[in-house]
Design a protein around this motif. Structure first.
Motif, PDB file in Angstrom:
ATOM      1  N   MET A   1       0.818  -1.205   0.000  1.00 17.56           N
ATOM      2  CA  MET A   1       0.000   0.000   0.000  1.00 17.56           C
ATOM      3  C   MET A   1       0.856   1.261   0.000  1.00 17.56           C
ATOM      4  O   MET A   1       0.477   2.283  -0.559  1.00 17.56           O
ATOM      5  CB  MET A   1      -0.926  -0.012   1.223  1.00 17.56           C
ATOM      6  CG  MET A   1      -2.034  -1.046   1.140  1.00 17.56           C
ATOM      7  SD  MET A   1      -3.136  -0.745  -0.253  1.00 17.56           S
ATOM      8  CE  MET A   1      -3.867   0.801   0.226  1.00 17.56           C
ATOM      9  N   ARG A   2       2.056   1.189   0.626  1.00 11.30           N
ATOM     10  CA  ARG A   2       2.912   2.370   0.692  1.00 11.30           C
ATOM     11  C   ARG A   2       3.293   2.836  -0.712  1.00 11.30           C
ATOM     12  O   ARG A   2       3.204   4.014  -1.039  1.00 11.30           O
ATOM     13  CB  ARG A   2       4.166   2.059   1.514  1.00 11.30           C
ATOM     14  CG  ARG A   2       5.189   3.190   1.533  1.00 11.30           C
ATOM     15  CD  ARG A   2       6.279   2.907   2.541  1.00 11.30           C
ATOM     16  NE  ARG A   2       6.996   1.688   2.234  1.00 11.30           N
ATOM     17  CZ  ARG A   2       8.095   1.655   1.472  1.00 11.30           C
ATOM     18  NH1 ARG A   2       8.551   2.762   0.941  1.00 11.30           N
ATOM     19  NH2 ARG A   2       8.715   0.518   1.238  1.00 11.30           N
ATOM     20  N   HIS A   3       3.703   1.899  -1.556  1.00  7.10           N
ATOM     21  CA  HIS A   3       4.108   2.263  -2.906  1.00  7.10           C
ATOM     22  C   HIS A   3       2.903   2.697  -3.746  1.00  7.10           C
ATOM     23  O   HIS A   3       3.038   3.542  -4.635  1.00  7.10           O
ATOM     24  CB  HIS A   3       4.826   1.090  -3.572  1.00  7.10           C
ATOM     25  CG  HIS A   3       6.130   0.736  -2.914  1.00  7.10           C
ATOM     26  ND1 HIS A   3       7.163   1.639  -2.826  1.00  7.10           N
ATOM     27  CD2 HIS A   3       6.558  -0.395  -2.308  1.00  7.10           C
ATOM     28  CE1 HIS A   3       8.192   1.075  -2.205  1.00  7.10           C
ATOM     29  NE2 HIS A   3       7.834  -0.160  -1.866  1.00  7.10           N
ATOM     30  N   MET A   4       1.725   2.145  -3.464  1.00 10.22           N
ATOM     31  CA  MET A   4       0.531   2.552  -4.184  1.00 10.22           C
ATOM     32  C   MET A   4       0.130   3.970  -3.779  1.00 10.22           C
ATOM     33  O   MET A   4      -0.280   4.779  -4.624  1.00 10.22           O
ATOM     34  CB  MET A   4      -0.609   1.571  -3.901  1.00 10.22           C
ATOM     35  CG  MET A   4      -1.815   1.739  -4.803  1.00 10.22           C
ATOM     36  SD  MET A   4      -3.102   0.510  -4.481  1.00 10.22           S
ATOM     37  CE  MET A   4      -2.268  -0.987  -5.024  1.00 10.22           C
ATOM     38  N   THR A   6       2.166   6.306  -2.828  1.00  7.90           N
ATOM     39  CA  THR A   6       3.122   7.214  -3.458  1.00  7.90           C
ATOM     40  C   THR A   6       2.754   7.468  -4.908  1.00  7.90           C
ATOM     41  O   THR A   6       2.846   8.594  -5.409  1.00  7.90           O
ATOM     42  CB  THR A   6       4.543   6.635  -3.383  1.00  7.90           C
ATOM     43  OG1 THR A   6       4.849   6.325  -2.019  1.00  7.90           O
ATOM     44  CG2 THR A   6       5.565   7.620  -3.908  1.00  7.90           C
ATOM     45  N   TYR A   7       2.310   6.420  -5.591  1.00 10.73           N
ATOM     46  CA  TYR A   7       1.888   6.549  -6.987  1.00 10.73           C
ATOM     47  C   TYR A   7       0.711   7.514  -7.088  1.00 10.73           C
ATOM     48  O   TYR A   7       0.703   8.425  -7.926  1.00 10.73           O
ATOM     49  CB  TYR A   7       1.502   5.177  -7.536  1.00 10.73           C
ATOM     50  CG  TYR A   7       1.194   5.158  -9.015  1.00 10.73           C
ATOM     51  CD1 TYR A   7       2.163   4.792  -9.942  1.00 10.73           C
ATOM     52  CD2 TYR A   7      -0.073   5.504  -9.492  1.00 10.73           C
ATOM     53  CE1 TYR A   7       1.886   4.779 -11.303  1.00 10.73           C
ATOM     54  CE2 TYR A   7      -0.360   5.493 -10.842  1.00 10.73           C
ATOM     55  CZ  TYR A   7       0.627   5.131 -11.741  1.00 10.73           C
ATOM     56  OH  TYR A   7       0.345   5.120 -13.085  1.00 10.73           O
ATOM     57  N   ASP A   8      -0.287   7.320  -6.230  1.00  9.02           N
ATOM     58  CA  ASP A   8      -1.458   8.196  -6.256  1.00  9.02           C
ATOM     59  C   ASP A   8      -1.094   9.623  -5.866  1.00  9.02           C
ATOM     60  O   ASP A   8      -1.679  10.589  -6.362  1.00  9.02           O
ATOM     61  CB  ASP A   8      -2.538   7.653  -5.312  1.00  9.02           C
ATOM     62  CG  ASP A   8      -3.312   6.491  -5.926  1.00  9.02           C
ATOM     63  OD1 ASP A   8      -3.327   6.385  -7.165  1.00  9.02           O
ATOM     64  OD2 ASP A   8      -3.876   5.683  -5.164  1.00  9.02           O
ATOM     65  N   LEU A   9      -0.109   9.779  -4.967  1.00  8.88           N
ATOM     66  CA  LEU A   9       0.320  11.121  -4.562  1.00  8.88           C
ATOM     67  C   LEU A   9       0.935  11.864  -5.742  1.00  8.88           C
ATOM     68  O   LEU A   9       0.650  13.051  -5.955  1.00  8.88           O
ATOM     69  CB  LEU A   9       1.326  11.016  -3.418  1.00  8.88           C
ATOM     70  CG  LEU A   9       1.952  12.344  -2.958  1.00  8.88           C
ATOM     71  CD1 LEU A   9       0.877  13.278  -2.422  1.00  8.88           C
ATOM     72  CD2 LEU A   9       3.025  12.091  -1.902  1.00  8.88           C
ATOM     73  N   ILE A 236      10.515   1.701  -7.999  1.00  9.94           N
ATOM     74  CA  ILE A 236       9.357   0.857  -8.324  1.00  9.94           C
ATOM     75  C   ILE A 236       8.187   1.160  -7.392  1.00  9.94           C
ATOM     76  O   ILE A 236       8.348   1.230  -6.174  1.00  9.94           O
ATOM     77  CB  ILE A 236       9.734  -0.633  -8.239  1.00  9.94           C
ATOM     78  CG1 ILE A 236      10.929  -0.931  -9.131  1.00  9.94           C
ATOM     79  CG2 ILE A 236       8.549  -1.494  -8.634  1.00  9.94           C
ATOM     80  CD1 ILE A 236      10.730  -0.568 -10.596  1.00  9.94           C
ATOM     81  N   GLN A 237       6.999   1.353  -7.998  1.00 13.23           N
ATOM     82  CA  GLN A 237       5.779   1.605  -7.243  1.00 13.23           C
ATOM     83  C   GLN A 237       4.648   0.744  -7.813  1.00 13.23           C
ATOM     84  O   GLN A 237       4.808   0.118  -8.860  1.00 13.23           O
ATOM     85  CB  GLN A 237       5.400   3.092  -7.326  1.00 13.23           C
ATOM     86  CG  GLN A 237       6.445   4.029  -6.742  1.00 13.23           C
ATOM     87  CD  GLN A 237       6.109   5.485  -6.965  1.00 13.23           C
ATOM     88  OE1 GLN A 237       5.038   5.819  -7.465  1.00 13.23           O
ATOM     89  NE2 GLN A 237       7.029   6.361  -6.605  1.00 13.23           N
ATOM     90  N   ARG A 238       3.537   0.725  -7.101  1.00 13.70           N
ATOM     91  CA  ARG A 238       2.355   0.000  -7.579  1.00 13.70           C
ATOM     92  C   ARG A 238       1.343   0.986  -8.141  1.00 13.70           C
ATOM     93  O   ARG A 238       1.121   2.055  -7.574  1.00 13.70           O
ATOM     94  CB  ARG A 238       1.711  -0.813  -6.451  1.00 13.70           C
ATOM     95  CG  ARG A 238       2.537  -2.016  -6.006  1.00 13.70           C
ATOM     96  CD  ARG A 238       1.749  -2.918  -5.064  1.00 13.70           C
ATOM     97  NE  ARG A 238       2.579  -4.027  -4.589  1.00 13.70           N
ATOM     98  CZ  ARG A 238       2.751  -5.168  -5.253  1.00 13.70           C
ATOM     99  NH1 ARG A 238       2.125  -5.349  -6.395  1.00 13.70           N
ATOM    100  NH2 ARG A 238       3.525  -6.120  -4.758  1.00 13.70           N
ATOM    101  N   VAL A 239       0.737   0.613  -9.262  1.00 11.86           N
ATOM    102  CA  VAL A 239      -0.255   1.476  -9.907  1.00 11.86           C
ATOM    103  C   VAL A 239      -1.426   1.708  -8.952  1.00 11.86           C
ATOM    104  O   VAL A 239      -1.890   0.788  -8.268  1.00 11.86           O
ATOM    105  CB  VAL A 239      -0.757   0.828 -11.213  1.00 11.86           C
ATOM    106  CG1 VAL A 239      -1.846   1.678 -11.862  1.00 11.86           C
ATOM    107  CG2 VAL A 239       0.407   0.647 -12.182  1.00 11.86           C
TER     108      VAL A 239
END
Length: 421
Positions: A1-4, A6-9, A236-239
Motif C-alpha cells: 500500500m505504501r508504494h501505491m 506514493t503513486y497516487d500522490l 518501483i511503485q504499484r499502480v
C-alpha cells in the motif's frame, strides 16, 4: 500500500498543477481585467496556459498525427494506421498508404520501451513511409495493463519481437532504435536457431547499448552506482486505483520524467520561462517549436517494473548481451548463430546516452557473419536523438540505411551487394 499511495500522490500533484494552471488562466481572462492593461495579469494568463498544457500532456498518449503522405507519384495519399498484431503489452502497427502499390521494402521499426511512447519515432516513420511499408512496435502504458496479464521482462520483450518478426516473414528489414537494440539482436539470434526461415533480411541497430561498458556514460555509470535493492526501493511503485493496472509494479512515467528534467534542469527552466514570455507577448502558437517538442517529451508512460529491473541488472550490470550469455525461456541465445542476416550499426559522435563504441560491439558478437554482411556508420556531430530524427537522420543516415537494406534484399548477397553493404 505504501508504494501505491506514493503513486497516487504523484498523480495528485500532477493533477493539482494542471488545475492551478487552468485556474490562473481562467482568472486572468476575467472580462473586467480587459478594461486596463496590466503586465502581471498577462503574465499570469500565460503562466496558466503553459502550466495547464504541460501537466495535461503528462497524462495523455500523443497521437501519431500522420494523416497523409506525399509519394513518388507526386500525390498526397491517406495513411491508415492498422493494428496487425495485438498483445497485452504491445501491438504491431502498420502504416498503410491508401491507393499506393505495396512497396518492396518492408521495415519493422522497433521502438524503445524507455519511458516515452512509440510516437517519439514519428519523424522517423514519416521519413520512411514514402519508400517503405512501415511497421512499428507500439508498447502499452503498463498502468493500463491488468495484473491478470502477467509479468513482462526483457525475455518477454524478446519473445514479442520474435513473434512480430515471424508474423511479417523473412522479407523484413528490422531497424531497432536505442534501448531495444540488444534485445532485437537477441531475438534475431533466437530465430536463427529456433526458426531460421523466419529471420529478417537485415538488422540495423541505431544507438543501442549492446556493450554498455565499451564507452561508459552517466547512464551506464548510474547502473553501477546503485544496487538492485536500492533501485527497487526508490524507483518501483504499484499502480494506483484510478487505472486498469491497479496493483501492478511499475517504474512510473512521472518519476522517469523528473529524472529526465533534472539532468538538464537549467535548460528546461529557461525553455519554459521563455515560452511563458512568448505567450504573454502573443508570439506563441499551438504548434510552435516549444510545443511540438514538449508535447512529446512530457508524454511519459509507466514501464513494467520487472522489465526495468531486468534491463538494468542483465543488460547494464551483468552485460549478458555483451558477453553473449543471454538466456530466453531457459534457452541460451548464441549471437554467433546469425549467419544470413546482414547487420549494420549507427552511432552518433556526440551521443552522451549510448556513446560510440557501445553499439558497434554487435558486429564483433556476430562471429557467424562474413565481413561483407557487416557495416557501421559514425555520424559526425550527431547526438542521441539526431541519429534517428532531425537533419542528420534525413540527410545522411536514412539514405545509408536504405542503401544497406537494398543491398541485402536478395536471398543471397551478391558481390555487388556485399560491396554496398
Amino acid at each position: 500500500m505504501r508504494h501505491m499511495a506514493t503513486y497516487d500522490l504523484m498523480e495528485t500533484i500532477r493533477n493539482t498543477n494542471q488545475w492551478m494552471g487552468a485556474t490562473a488562466r481562467t482568472v486572468a481572462s476575467y472580462p473586467a481585467f480587459a478594461l486596463f492593461s496590466n503586465p502581471a495579469i498577462q503574465w499570469m494568463a500565460a503562466w496558466g496556459e503553459v502550466a495547464e498544457r504541460s501537466f495535461e500532456r503528462m497524462n495523455a498518449k500523443p497521437d501519431w498525427g500522420i494523416r497523409s503522405i506525399t509519394c513518388a507519384d507526386g500525390r498526397d495519399h491517406l495513411v491508415n494506421i492498422e493494428t496487425v498484431v495485438q498483445r497485452p503489452f504491445g501491438d504491431l502497427l502498420h502504416f498503410d498508404v491508401a491507393g499506393r502499390a505495396e512497396q518492396k521494402r518492408k521495415i519493422l521499426l522497433v521502438a524503445p520501451m524507455s519511458g516515452h511512447y512509440a510516437t517519439l519515432l514519428r519523424s522517423t516513420v514519416i521519413s520512411l513511409i514514402p519508400d517503405c511499408e512501415v511497421y512499428v512496435t507500439d508498447w502499452h502504458n503498463a498502468r493500463d495493463v491488468p495484473v491478470s496479464a502477467g509479468k513482462f521482462d526483457i525475455e518477454d520483450y524478446t519473445l514479442y519481437l520474435v513473434d512480430f518478426m515471424r508474423h511479417l516473414g523473412p522479407d523484413t528489414h528490422v531497424i531497432a532504435v536505442c534501448q531495444p537494440a540488444p534485445l532485437t539482436l537477441a531475438a534475431t539470434a533466437y530465430l536463427a536457431e529456433e526458426d531460421p526461415d523466419a529471420q529478417p533480411r537485415s538488422l540495423t541497430l541505431i544507438g543501442g547499448p549492446i556493450d554498455p561498458d565499451a564507452t561508459p556514460t552517466d547512464v551506464t555509470d548510474f547502473g553501477r552506482r546503485v544496487t538492485m535493492g536500492q533501485l527497487e526501493e526508490t524507483a518501483i511503485q504499484r499502480v494506483g486505483f484510478s487505472y486498469p493496472g491497479v496493483g501492478r509494479l511499475v517504474y512510473p512515467g512521472l518519476l522517469q520524467l523528473s529524472s529526465f528534467v533534472s539532468m538538464n534542469l537549467d535548460r528546461h527552466s529557461k525553455a519554459f520561462g521563455d515560452q511563458i514570455m512568448r505567450v504573454a507577448r502573443g508570439e506563441a502558437s499551438d504548434h510552435d517549436a516549444h510545443n511540438r517538442f514538449y508535447d512529446e517529451y512530457l508524454a511519459v508512460m509507466d514501464m513494467p517494473g520487472e522489465f526495468y529491473l531486468s534491463t538494468v541488472e542483465r543488460i547494464f550490470k551483468n552485460g549478458e548481451i555483451a558477453k553473449n550469455e543471454f538466456v530466453v525461456n531457459g534457452k541460451p541465445v548464441d549471437i554467433g548463430k546469425i549467419t544470413k542476416v546482414a547487420v549494420k550499426t549507427v552511432e552518433g559522435a556526440n551521443d552522451d546516452i549510448s556513446a560510440p563504441g557501445q553499439c558497434i560491439a554487435a558486429l564483433a558478437l556476430c562471429t557467424g557473419l562474413p565481413d561483407s554482411m557487416k557495416a557501421s556508420h559514425l555520424e559526425p556531430g550527431a547526438g542521441h536523438y539526431g541519429i534517428f530524427a532531425g537533419k542528420s537522420w534525413r540527410n545522411n543516415i536514412r539514405p545509408l540505411v536504405l542503401e544497406f537494406i537494398d543491398a541485402n534484399s536478395g536471398k543471397k548477397p551478391t558481390a555487388a551487394n556485399s560491396n554496398a553493404a
